[in-house]
Write a protein that holds these residues in place. Structure first.
Motif, PDB file in Angstrom:
ATOM      1  N   GLY A   1       0.813  -1.220   0.000  1.00 48.74           N
ATOM      2  CA  GLY A   1       0.000   0.000   0.000  1.00 48.74           C
ATOM      3  C   GLY A   1       0.840   1.260   0.000  1.00 48.74           C
ATOM      4  N   GLY A   2       1.868   1.283   0.835  1.00 49.39           N
ATOM      5  CA  GLY A   2       2.747   2.447   0.912  1.00 49.39           C
ATOM      6  C   GLY A   2       3.492   2.694  -0.390  1.00 49.39           C
ATOM      7  N   LEU A   3       3.974   1.630  -1.033  1.00 45.78           N
ATOM      8  CA  LEU A   3       4.714   1.782  -2.289  1.00 45.78           C
ATOM      9  C   LEU A   3       3.833   2.333  -3.397  1.00 45.78           C
ATOM     10  CD1 LEU A   3       6.926  -1.460  -2.407  1.00 45.78           C
ATOM     11  CD2 LEU A   3       7.706   0.902  -2.114  1.00 45.78           C
ATOM     12  N   VAL A   4       2.618   1.809  -3.523  1.00 42.49           N
ATOM     13  CA  VAL A   4       1.731   2.246  -4.604  1.00 42.49           C
ATOM     14  C   VAL A   4       1.336   3.710  -4.425  1.00 42.49           C
ATOM     15  CG1 VAL A   4      -0.518   1.906  -5.693  1.00 42.49           C
ATOM     16  CG2 VAL A   4       0.868  -0.075  -5.048  1.00 42.49           C
ATOM     17  N   VAL A   5       0.956   4.102  -3.196  1.00 42.71           N
ATOM     18  CA  VAL A   5       0.576   5.496  -2.964  1.00 42.71           C
ATOM     19  C   VAL A   5       1.748   6.429  -3.254  1.00 42.71           C
ATOM     20  CG1 VAL A   5      -0.177   7.178  -1.232  1.00 42.71           C
ATOM     21  CG2 VAL A   5      -1.204   4.905  -1.290  1.00 42.71           C
ATOM     22  N   THR A   6       2.947   6.022  -2.891  1.00 42.46           N
ATOM     23  CA  THR A   6       4.138   6.840  -3.167  1.00 42.46           C
ATOM     24  C   THR A   6       4.335   7.034  -4.666  1.00 42.46           C
ATOM     25  OG1 THR A   6       5.237   6.069  -1.155  1.00 42.46           O
ATOM     26  CG2 THR A   6       6.630   7.015  -2.858  1.00 42.46           C
ATOM     27  N   LEU A   7       4.220   5.954  -5.444  1.00 42.35           N
ATOM     28  CA  LEU A   7       4.410   6.044  -6.887  1.00 42.35           C
ATOM     29  C   LEU A   7       3.341   6.911  -7.540  1.00 42.35           C
ATOM     30  CD1 LEU A   7       5.345   2.316  -7.689  1.00 42.35           C
ATOM     31  CD2 LEU A   7       6.883   4.297  -7.626  1.00 42.35           C
ATOM     32  N   VAL A   8       2.108   6.812  -7.061  1.00 39.64           N
ATOM     33  CA  VAL A   8       1.010   7.578  -7.638  1.00 39.64           C
ATOM     34  C   VAL A   8       1.255   9.079  -7.524  1.00 39.64           C
ATOM     35  CG1 VAL A   8      -1.427   8.178  -7.303  1.00 39.64           C
ATOM     36  CG2 VAL A   8      -0.728   5.791  -7.409  1.00 39.64           C
ATOM     37  N   GLN A   9       1.908   9.501  -6.438  1.00 39.50           N
ATOM     38  CA  GLN A   9       2.138  10.936  -6.232  1.00 39.50           C
ATOM     39  C   GLN A   9       3.062  11.529  -7.292  1.00 39.50           C
ATOM     40  OE1 GLN A   9       0.104  12.119  -3.840  1.00 39.50           O
ATOM     41  NE2 GLN A   9      -0.382   9.932  -3.661  1.00 39.50           N
TER      42      GLN A   9
ATOM     43  N   ARG B   1      -5.450   9.748  -9.663  1.00 36.86           N
ATOM     44  CA  ARG B   1      -4.581   9.870  -8.497  1.00 36.86           C
ATOM     45  C   ARG B   1      -5.360   9.859  -7.191  1.00 36.86           C
ATOM     46  NH1 ARG B   1      -0.501  14.741  -8.549  1.00 36.86           N
ATOM     47  NH2 ARG B   1       0.473  13.338 -10.074  1.00 36.86           N
ATOM     48  N   GLY B   2      -6.449  10.625  -7.123  1.00 38.82           N
ATOM     49  CA  GLY B   2      -7.229  10.690  -5.888  1.00 38.82           C
ATOM     50  C   GLY B   2      -7.785   9.344  -5.485  1.00 38.82           C
ATOM     51  N   GLY B   3      -8.381   8.622  -6.449  1.00 42.68           N
ATOM     52  CA  GLY B   3      -8.958   7.314  -6.144  1.00 42.68           C
ATOM     53  C   GLY B   3      -7.922   6.285  -5.764  1.00 42.68           C
ATOM     54  N   LEU B   4      -6.790   6.283  -6.500  1.00 43.18           N
ATOM     55  CA  LEU B   4      -5.724   5.329  -6.184  1.00 43.18           C
ATOM     56  C   LEU B   4      -5.119   5.608  -4.817  1.00 43.18           C
ATOM     57  CD1 LEU B   4      -3.893   5.097  -9.644  1.00 43.18           C
ATOM     58  CD2 LEU B   4      -5.220   3.294  -8.523  1.00 43.18           C
ATOM     59  N   THR B   5      -4.927   6.896  -4.502  1.00 44.86           N
ATOM     60  CA  THR B   5      -4.373   7.261  -3.197  1.00 44.86           C
ATOM     61  C   THR B   5      -5.280   6.791  -2.075  1.00 44.86           C
ATOM     62  OG1 THR B   5      -3.218   9.186  -4.099  1.00 44.86           O
ATOM     63  CG2 THR B   5      -3.645   9.167  -1.727  1.00 44.86           C
TER      64      THR B   5
ATOM     65  N   PRO C   1       5.706  15.435  -1.523  1.00 49.72           N
ATOM     66  CA  PRO C   1       4.504  14.630  -1.785  1.00 49.72           C
ATOM     67  C   PRO C   1       4.741  13.148  -1.506  1.00 49.72           C
ATOM     68  CG  PRO C   1       4.904  16.184  -3.576  1.00 49.72           C
ATOM     69  CD  PRO C   1       6.115  16.234  -2.682  1.00 49.72           C
ATOM     70  N   GLY C   2       3.785  12.553  -0.776  1.00 51.40           N
ATOM     71  CA  GLY C   2       3.878  11.126  -0.483  1.00 51.40           C
ATOM     72  C   GLY C   2       4.866  10.759   0.596  1.00 51.40           C
ATOM     73  N   LEU C   3       5.340  11.748   1.386  1.00 52.65           N
ATOM     74  CA  LEU C   3       6.360  11.468   2.410  1.00 52.65           C
ATOM     75  C   LEU C   3       5.882  10.420   3.410  1.00 52.65           C
ATOM     76  CD1 LEU C   3       9.066  12.043   3.781  1.00 52.65           C
ATOM     77  CD2 LEU C   3       7.958  13.936   4.999  1.00 52.65           C
ATOM     78  N   LEU C   4       4.632  10.542   3.862  1.00 50.89           N
ATOM     79  CA  LEU C   4       4.103   9.584   4.834  1.00 50.89           C
ATOM     80  C   LEU C   4       4.186   8.164   4.293  1.00 50.89           C
ATOM     81  CD1 LEU C   4       2.553   8.777   7.424  1.00 50.89           C
ATOM     82  CD2 LEU C   4       0.437   9.295   6.202  1.00 50.89           C
ATOM     83  N   TYR C   5       3.847   7.974   3.029  1.00 50.20           N
ATOM     84  CA  TYR C   5       3.785   6.625   2.467  1.00 50.20           C
ATOM     85  C   TYR C   5       5.169   6.092   2.102  1.00 50.20           C
ATOM     86  CZ  TYR C   5      -1.118   7.501   2.727  1.00 50.20           C
ATOM     87  OH  TYR C   5      -2.364   7.770   3.215  1.00 50.20           O
ATOM     88  N   ILE C   6       6.107   6.987   1.856  1.00 54.48           N
ATOM     89  CA  ILE C   6       7.500   6.558   1.709  1.00 54.48           C
ATOM     90  C   ILE C   6       7.980   5.932   3.013  1.00 54.48           C
ATOM     91  CG2 ILE C   6       9.871   7.365   1.378  1.00 54.48           C
ATOM     92  CD1 ILE C   6       8.764   9.533  -0.457  1.00 54.48           C
TER      93      ILE C   6
END
Length: 567
Positions: free
Chosen positions: A437-445, A452-456, A516-521
């Motif tokens: 989950g974390g990797l995908v959200v990071t890549l989407v950013q 982007r919104g739905g995937l995040t 962007p996406g720092l939390l998910y990184i």
């Protein structure tokens, strides 16, 4: 295994081995090694009884344990609403800077009253009306704000926008600091004075602090009250798993600890805030519930296993008789357990262990270090994503409901897997879900996509579900790894690490404006590290709880495993 650098008495180790070598598989009808030939159930011979033998004779998980679990899980509602509800308290409703009207001198031919009426009735649903401007056309900063009336949160109560936008994350962090302080203190209190006193005290602290929150006239006053709310919440969270687990056998321990009550209570919270739209009303309900739960002092017993470990035989007998009454089982021959306790006394029944013992003894050190990193990850993911739910696209109330709902099936699967494949591998699977989950959200950013919104939102919910599934096996494994006399000290200390993660998590949300996406990184990185740490831990499924502190826990576990494998 190398010998511990600490000195230990041989009688203590021998006693420990004697008490635990009759381990049994509680997933079946447990039969001890000494009684297998005769076919008698555990505890029917003339041997001394261990606490697990007592619990087995009393049904393992009867009406007493079920009622105890229901009371404790319902008490968690107040904690859930106070912690999980931070996303509502910190939600930013639509707002506008009313100073803009004065600067631009809107519609000089129309009276101010008429202009206001036109704005309110015709344009309040437009983006132009809710300008959300922090700086005026003349270069000055806005000082007067108007918020939409459909939602009343801390942001609209104390004007926490523009230069004050950092306050909501800080309030959450202050609350988590309170939980860190409470977690560190309560471990020592619960191991020295028992589980019940600080457990019920948590409701008193929460009730008083919540009332102060309701009457707060400034955000600093509210934040101070939330600090003490955090202390009360940590008292509860550091004890409730242990209080349930010490009254049950291994087969049922994972079910009661991992039951998705938190998710269900957060679903209820989303319904309540959808109907009320007001943080003050929700706060009053929380204070009322906490006051009601103070009455549990008359119903919740002291931990039977803690009483035995501290040689408080009379008090332990009362709890055993109470269990026998509610479970409709005959009172056991308690004297046989007394003999076992007397044989195992080594002078440490009145010892007061500090957190230092977790690092001073090598076997405990090998448990504590991996668990520290894993618990830190639980805090960062759980509270970071929870705080950031207000940033998801779509309806806030629906997102909050889905945020809680997503973890329920994962928690139920987690309960099943803990019994089937063990606590260790269930935890690893849960962290793998967080990692993906974390990797995908990071890549989407960093990808230009209209989705982007739905995937995040979708994969953030996946990470949430993963960490929701991880909490149960991690808590259960922690309860089962440490001896009774130091169990709450260890649990409280590890909770400090989770609260530290909870302090850090919301700050990552705030810093995502810069990265962007720092939390998910961080979620992906910490999940990977946690997987590596958990691999080094022993499995605890189908094992009796250890009551006393000895130097060679590893050797005992190996001997116990060899004994179980041979039968």
């Amino acid at each position: 295994m190398g010998e511990s650098s600490e000195t230990s008495s041989a009688p203590e180790t021998e006693t420990f081995l004697h008490e635990n070598q009759r381990s049994f598989d509680v997933s079946n009808d447990a039969v001890t090694h000494d009684n297998k030939k005769s076919g008698k159930p555990a505890g029917d011979s003339d041997d001394d009884l261990t606490p697990d033998d007592i619990l087995l004779q009393l049904g393992g998980c009867g009406l007493f344990q079920i009622l105890l679990a229901l009371i404790i899980q319902s008490m968690k509602t107040v904690i859930c609403w106070g912690i999980g509800g931070n996303s509502f308290f910190a939600y930013v409703p639509k707002w506008r800077c009313t100073d803009v009207d004065d600067v631009m001198n809107i519609s000089s031919t129309v009276s101010p009253l008429t202009t206001m009426a036109i704005n309110v009735t015709d344009t309040t649903n437009t983006t132009a009306y809710w300008n959300q401007q922090c700086q005026l056309p003349n270069g000055t900063h806005c000082s007067n704000f108007e918020f939409e009336s459909s939602m009343h949160t801390l942001v609209s109560e104390f004007d926490l926008v523009c230069s004050q936008s950092w306050v909501t994350a800080t309030i959450t962090s202050v609350q988590m600091v309170g939980m860190m302080v409470g977690s560190f203190v309560v471990g020592h209190l619960a191991d020295m004075f028992g589980r019940k006193k600080p457990f019920v005290l948590s409701m008193a602290i929460i009730c008083l602090s919540t009332i102060i929150c309701y009457f707060s006239v400034h955000w600093i006053m509210f934040a101070t009250a939330r600090f003490f709310f955090g202390i009360g919440a940590s008292f509860f969270m550091s004890i409730y798993c242990i209080l349930q687990g010490e009254h049950m056998l291994s087969k049922w321990r994972s079910t009661t600890i991992s039951f998705p009550s938190w998710a269900l209570e957060l679903n209820l919270f989303s319904l309540v805030v959808f109907l009320l739209h007001d943080w003050e009303h929700v706060t009053l309900i929380m204070a009322f519930l906490a006051a009601i739960y103070l009455l549990t002092w008359f119903f919740i017993p002291e931990s039977f296993r803690w009483l035995v470990a501290r040689n408080k035989i009379k008090e332990a007998r009362l709890v055993v008789n109470q269990m026998a009454k509610w479970n409709k089982r005959p009172v056991v021959n308690f004297e046989r357990m007394v003999r076992s306790v007397e044989k195992s006394l080594s002078g440490d029944e009145d010892a007061k262990y500090s957190v230092i013992v977790l690092f001073r003894k090598r076997p405990l050190l090998r448990l504590t270090v991996p668990l520290m990193l894993s618990w830190l990850t639980l805090g960062v993911i759980g509270y970071g994503v929870g705080f950031g739910v207000k940033e998801f696209s779509g309806n806030f109330y629906l997102n909050l409901f889905l945020f809680a709902l997503a973890s329920i099936p994962f928690k139920l699967i987690s309960i099943y897997l803990q019994v089937r494949i063990g606590r260790k591998f269930t935890s690893i699977i849960a962290y793998i879900v967080c990692l993906v989950g974390g990797l995908v959200v990071t890549l989407v950013q960093y990808i230009d996509t209209p989705y982007r919104g739905g995937l995040t939102t979708g994969f953030a919910l996946m990470a949430t579900a993963g960490v929701g599934a991880a909490w149960g096996p991690m808590q259960t494994m922690t309860v089962e790894l440490y001896p009774t006399v130091a169990r709450n000290t260890a649990f409280g200390f590890l909770s400090v690490l989770a609260r530290l993660g909870a302090v850090i998590g919301p700050q990552f949300v705030y810093l995502e404006v810069l990265v962007p996406g720092l939390l998910y990184i961080m979620i992906a990185l910490l999940s990977f590290i946690s997987i590596m740490c958990i691999i080094s831990l022993p499995e605890t499924n189908h094992r009796m709880l250890v009551d006393r502190l000895v130097d060679d826990l590893d050797r005992e576990r190996k001997q116990e495993k060899d004994h179980m494998d041979s039968h």
